[in-house]
Design a protein around this motif. Structure first.
Motif, PDB file in Angstrom:
ATOM      1  N   GLY A  81     -15.693   5.586  -6.984  1.00 56.05           N
ATOM      2  CA  GLY A  81     -15.091   5.638  -5.651  1.00 56.05           C
ATOM      3  C   GLY A  81     -14.714   7.060  -5.262  1.00 56.05           C
ATOM      4  O   GLY A  81     -14.647   7.946  -6.104  1.00 56.05           O
ATOM      5  N   ASP A  82     -14.456   7.237  -4.003  1.00 58.44           N
ATOM      6  CA  ASP A  82     -14.066   8.536  -3.492  1.00 58.44           C
ATOM      7  C   ASP A  82     -12.602   8.411  -3.058  1.00 58.44           C
ATOM      8  O   ASP A  82     -12.278   7.571  -2.220  1.00 58.44           O
ATOM      9  CB  ASP A  82     -14.970   8.853  -2.288  1.00 58.44           C
ATOM     10  N   LEU A  83     -11.715   9.236  -3.651  1.00 57.10           N
ATOM     11  CA  LEU A  83     -10.273   9.116  -3.391  1.00 57.10           C
ATOM     12  C   LEU A  83      -9.942   9.098  -1.905  1.00 57.10           C
ATOM     13  O   LEU A  83      -9.031   8.416  -1.467  1.00 57.10           O
ATOM     14  CB  LEU A  83      -9.511  10.268  -4.054  1.00 57.10           C
ATOM     15  N   GLU A  84     -10.708   9.845  -1.158  1.00 57.21           N
ATOM     16  CA  GLU A  84     -10.469   9.968   0.279  1.00 57.21           C
ATOM     17  C   GLU A  84     -10.500   8.613   0.988  1.00 57.21           C
ATOM     18  O   GLU A  84      -9.822   8.388   1.978  1.00 57.21           O
ATOM     19  CB  GLU A  84     -11.576  10.861   0.837  1.00 57.21           C
ATOM     20  N   TYR A  85     -11.317   7.692   0.455  1.00 58.36           N
ATOM     21  CA  TYR A  85     -11.500   6.405   1.135  1.00 58.36           C
ATOM     22  C   TYR A  85     -10.659   5.272   0.544  1.00 58.36           C
ATOM     23  O   TYR A  85     -10.758   4.140   0.975  1.00 58.36           O
ATOM     24  CB  TYR A  85     -12.987   6.015   1.109  1.00 58.36           C
ATOM     25  N   VAL A  86      -9.865   5.598  -0.471  1.00 60.55           N
ATOM     26  CA  VAL A  86      -9.052   4.550  -1.084  1.00 60.55           C
ATOM     27  C   VAL A  86      -7.744   4.414  -0.311  1.00 60.55           C
ATOM     28  O   VAL A  86      -7.118   5.410   0.037  1.00 60.55           O
ATOM     29  CB  VAL A  86      -8.768   4.897  -2.569  1.00 60.55           C
TER      30      VAL A  86
ATOM     31  N   HIS B 214      -3.797   3.765   0.736  1.00 62.10           N
ATOM     32  CA  HIS B 214      -2.649   4.406   0.103  1.00 62.10           C
ATOM     33  C   HIS B 214      -1.926   3.490  -0.882  1.00 62.10           C
ATOM     34  O   HIS B 214      -1.340   3.952  -1.850  1.00 62.10           O
ATOM     35  CB  HIS B 214      -1.696   4.984   1.154  1.00 62.10           C
ATOM     36  N   VAL B 215      -1.981   2.160  -0.677  1.00 60.92           N
ATOM     37  CA  VAL B 215      -1.307   1.244  -1.613  1.00 60.92           C
ATOM     38  C   VAL B 215      -2.011   1.314  -2.978  1.00 60.92           C
ATOM     39  O   VAL B 215      -1.367   1.392  -4.023  1.00 60.92           O
ATOM     40  CB  VAL B 215      -1.320  -0.211  -1.081  1.00 60.92           C
ATOM     41  N   THR B 216      -3.329   1.312  -2.944  1.00 58.77           N
ATOM     42  CA  THR B 216      -4.106   1.394  -4.187  1.00 58.77           C
ATOM     43  C   THR B 216      -3.846   2.719  -4.887  1.00 58.77           C
ATOM     44  O   THR B 216      -3.653   2.767  -6.104  1.00 58.77           O
ATOM     45  CB  THR B 216      -5.613   1.244  -3.871  1.00 58.77           C
ATOM     46  N   LEU B 217      -3.789   3.801  -4.104  1.00 59.33           N
ATOM     47  CA  LEU B 217      -3.533   5.125  -4.695  1.00 59.33           C
ATOM     48  C   LEU B 217      -2.146   5.167  -5.338  1.00 59.33           C
ATOM     49  O   LEU B 217      -1.987   5.656  -6.450  1.00 59.33           O
ATOM     50  CB  LEU B 217      -3.632   6.216  -3.626  1.00 59.33           C
ATOM     51  N   ALA B 218      -1.159   4.616  -4.629  1.00 56.23           N
ATOM     52  CA  ALA B 218       0.210   4.614  -5.160  1.00 56.23           C
ATOM     53  C   ALA B 218       0.267   3.811  -6.452  1.00 56.23           C
ATOM     54  O   ALA B 218       0.896   4.220  -7.434  1.00 56.23           O
ATOM     55  CB  ALA B 218       1.166   4.035  -4.125  1.00 56.23           C
ATOM     56  N   ARG B 219      -0.426   2.663  -6.470  1.00 60.81           N
ATOM     57  CA  ARG B 219      -0.460   1.814  -7.658  1.00 60.81           C
ATOM     58  C   ARG B 219      -1.159   2.520  -8.819  1.00 60.81           C
ATOM     59  O   ARG B 219      -0.753   2.404  -9.977  1.00 60.81           O
ATOM     60  CB  ARG B 219      -1.179   0.500  -7.354  1.00 60.81           C
ATOM     61  N   ALA B 220      -2.240   3.229  -8.498  1.00 61.71           N
ATOM     62  CA  ALA B 220      -2.999   3.937  -9.532  1.00 61.71           C
ATOM     63  C   ALA B 220      -2.107   5.007 -10.170  1.00 61.71           C
ATOM     64  O   ALA B 220      -2.124   5.211 -11.384  1.00 61.71           O
ATOM     65  CB  ALA B 220      -4.248   4.564  -8.928  1.00 61.71           C
TER      66      ALA B 220
END
Ligand code: ZN
Length: 198
Positions: free
Chosen positions: A177-182, A184-190
């Motif tokens: 995946g490309d971080l730019e397209y993830v 924000h909830v998924t990013l925060a969880r990651a």
């Protein structure tokens, strides 16, 4: 207007009620079935009836199975100290495919959803509580990362956190995946689920 005649129209209608089968696909499948050998059609209908009549919930983990206890609960090689809680038998199958998890499961058969009228009493939570004994060290909450799944995880955590270790699966960024397209909830969880690199 009934173009195809009653029996085919009825078949198309029934197929169209299945999840993910639109009107066009329903017609395509119906016509495909009409061209199948009688023997294959019988084998298909027999398989549906057999699955429907033999299926039950495993008396221990509540997964959908045709033998109870299911193959996982009755496997003496599984680690009985860990129970992973999932919403659906299909989630359990998904984790099994990873071959990474050796513990047991508990299938809630749904998630808390006030909108859909599903409350904790409608889920197999009582059955989960009954399984907590001195041999269980960890409960892994692996309900879905959506509103219902989070509410369910919070509810169960509240019930169990003083009795046993409760953990929640970490959600990662999809591989490739490309971080730019993830979102924000998924990013925060990651970020929350980060760990040391071994
Ligand atoms: Zn089972």
């Amino acid at each position: 207007m009934n173009i195809y005649g009653n029996s085919i129209s009825r078949l198309i209608e029934e197929l169209n009620r299945l999840p993910g089968v639109g009107a066009k696909s329903a017609a395509r499948i119906a016509f495909y079935i009409m061209q199948m050998d009688d023997e294959r059609v019988k084998s298909l209908t027999d398989a549906i009836i057999l699955a429907k009549t033999t299926i039950k919930h495993c008396e221990i983990c509540q997964a959908i199975t045709d033998i109870s206890p299911c193959n996982i609960c009755s496997n003496s090689k599984r680690d009985i100290s860990t129970i992973m809680v999932v919403e659906d038998s299909r989630d359990m199958a998904a984790y099994e495919k990873t071959k990474e998890y050796k513990g047991l499961y508990h299938v809630l058969n749904g998630a808390i959803s006030p909108m859909a009228g599903i409350s904790p009493e409608n889920l197999k939570i009582k059955e989960l509580l009954a399984r907590i004994n001195g041999e269980v060290n960890e409960i892994i909450l692996a309900t879905n990362p959506n509103v219902e799944g989070e509410a369910t995880a919070m509810y169960i955590n509240k019930l169990l956190k003083d009795i046993v270790n409760v953990t929640r699966i970490a959600y990662g960024v999809p591989i490739g995946g490309d971080l730019e397209y993830v979102d924000h909830v998924t990013l925060a969880r990651a970020l929350e689920g980060r760990r040391e690199i071994l």
